[in-house]
Motif scaffolding. Structure first.
Motif, PDB file in Angstrom:
ATOM      1  N   ILE A  94     -18.627   5.383   2.561  1.00  0.00           N
ATOM      2  CA  ILE A  94     -17.453   3.454   2.249  1.00  0.00           C
ATOM      3  C   ILE A  94     -17.535   2.988   1.175  1.00  0.00           C
ATOM      4  N   SER A  95     -19.128   2.843   0.539  1.00  0.00           N
ATOM      5  CA  SER A  95     -18.610   2.494  -0.889  1.00  0.00           C
ATOM      6  C   SER A  95     -17.706   3.813  -1.623  1.00  0.00           C
ATOM      7  N   SER A  96     -17.527   4.958  -1.455  1.00  0.00           N
ATOM      8  CA  SER A  96     -16.854   5.924  -2.226  1.00  0.00           C
ATOM      9  C   SER A  96     -15.469   5.750  -2.006  1.00  0.00           C
ATOM     10  N   ILE A  97     -14.592   5.186  -0.892  1.00  0.00           N
ATOM     11  CA  ILE A  97     -13.667   5.608  -0.409  1.00  0.00           C
ATOM     12  C   ILE A  97     -12.909   4.724  -1.593  1.00  0.00           C
ATOM     13  N   LYS A  98     -11.476   4.916  -2.459  1.00  0.00           N
ATOM     14  CA  LYS A  98     -10.835   4.349  -2.537  1.00  0.00           C
ATOM     15  C   LYS A  98      -9.994   3.984  -1.471  1.00  0.00           C
ATOM     16  N   PHE A  99     -10.011   2.709  -1.218  1.00  0.00           N
ATOM     17  CA  PHE A  99      -8.812   2.181  -0.279  1.00  0.00           C
ATOM     18  C   PHE A  99      -7.581   1.864  -0.555  1.00  0.00           C
ATOM     19  N   LYS A 100      -6.883   2.708   0.370  1.00  0.00           N
ATOM     20  CA  LYS A 100      -5.285   2.050   0.430  1.00  0.00           C
ATOM     21  C   LYS A 100      -5.127   2.182   1.318  1.00  0.00           C
ATOM     22  N   MET A 101      -3.300   1.146   1.787  1.00  0.00           N
ATOM     23  CA  MET A 101      -3.238   0.533   3.016  1.00  0.00           C
ATOM     24  C   MET A 101      -2.144   1.896   4.094  1.00  0.00           C
ATOM     25  N   ASN A 102      -3.126   2.846   4.036  1.00  0.00           N
ATOM     26  CA  ASN A 102      -2.116   3.572   5.078  1.00  0.00           C
ATOM     27  C   ASN A 102      -3.242   4.152   5.664  1.00  0.00           C
ATOM     28  N   PHE A 103      -2.667   4.455   7.233  1.00  0.00           N
ATOM     29  CA  PHE A 103      -3.025   4.809   8.591  1.00  0.00           C
ATOM     30  C   PHE A 103      -4.900   6.040   8.081  1.00  0.00           C
ATOM     31  N   ILE A 104      -4.736   6.729   7.891  1.00  0.00           N
ATOM     32  CA  ILE A 104      -5.853   7.799   7.259  1.00  0.00           C
ATOM     33  C   ILE A 104      -6.729   7.356   6.776  1.00  0.00           C
ATOM     34  N   THR A 105      -6.623   6.158   6.179  1.00  0.00           N
ATOM     35  CA  THR A 105      -7.417   5.261   4.972  1.00  0.00           C
ATOM     36  C   THR A 105      -8.823   4.508   6.268  1.00  0.00           C
TER      37      THR A 105
END
Length: 221
Positions: A94-105
């Protein structure tokens, strides 16, 4: 016993060394290896304690008025530590995810949160098991969890039985053994798996014989 202790000791030392090495790179990942080293330490204690417990015998003079059987504390610690590893992995991802406003993320993030939450719930369940009474044996009879007590005059053929798991796909002679508390209460057959409890099959067998003897000699038959 010696082989088991040596095996778990080697794994524990390796996990500890890797954990120390990873401290300088990724703290959460190093914690996972520290937990692994801790689990191996508990396995060593459990291996030693099993053989030590086998030497403990009950008799008429040393057996108390009631025997309370709970889940094995070392078993719960191992389960909690194991689930903690998966929880830490979930937090790491979770901490390694680069959050982007798209469905897959968002979908992947939701899966990881659900994954982490699931193992947090598993940890809570295991913690609750530590204090849970599974079997109580006394002069009145046998009580399973919170169910009504099965009285001695209603119990027949109380004993410990062993079942062997047989798989058609297995090509080996080894068959895992599972120990059960077995008795009839009236016309009902009751079987309780006792392998994950804080008493050995031999000790519980002794307890049943002594309490049965006490009841038979009490004049209440």
């Amino acid at each position: 016993m010696k082989f088991g202790i040596i095996f778990y000791s080697i794994l524990g030392v390796l996990a500890l060394i890797i954990g120390v090495y990873l401290l300088q790179y990724l703290f959460i990942l190093s914690i996972i290896f520290f937990i692994g080293a801790f689990i191996n330490g508990v396995f060593i204690y459990k291996e030693y304690n099993i053989h030590k417990s086998d030497k403990i015998e009950y008799n008429e003079n040393t057996l108390p008025d009631e025997i309370i059987v709970k889940y094995s504390r070392s078993g719960r610690i191992i389960a909690i530590a194991t689930y903690s590893i998966f929880m830490m992995l979930g937090i790491l991802f979770i901490s390694s995810i680069k959050f982007k406003m798209n469905f897959i993320t968002i979908f992947v993030l939701a899966l990881l949160i659900a994954f982490t939450g699931y193992f947090i719930l598993k940890i809570i369940v295991e913690i609750k098991k530590i204090s849970k009474v599974m079997i109580s044996v006394n002069g009145k009879g046998i009580q399973i969890e919170n169910n009504p007590t099965c009285l001695w005059n209603e119990i027949q053929l109380e004993k410990i039985i062993v079942k062997r798991l047989v798989s058609r796909e297995s090509k080996h002679d080894y068959k895992p053994e599972i120990n059960y508390l077995y008795f009839f209460h009236g016309d009902e057959k009751i079987e309780i798996n006792i392998d994950d409890f804080d008493i050995t099959d031999y000790q519980l067998s002794q307890v049943l014989k002594i309490f049965r003897s006490r009841y038979n000699n009490s004049g209440l038959i």
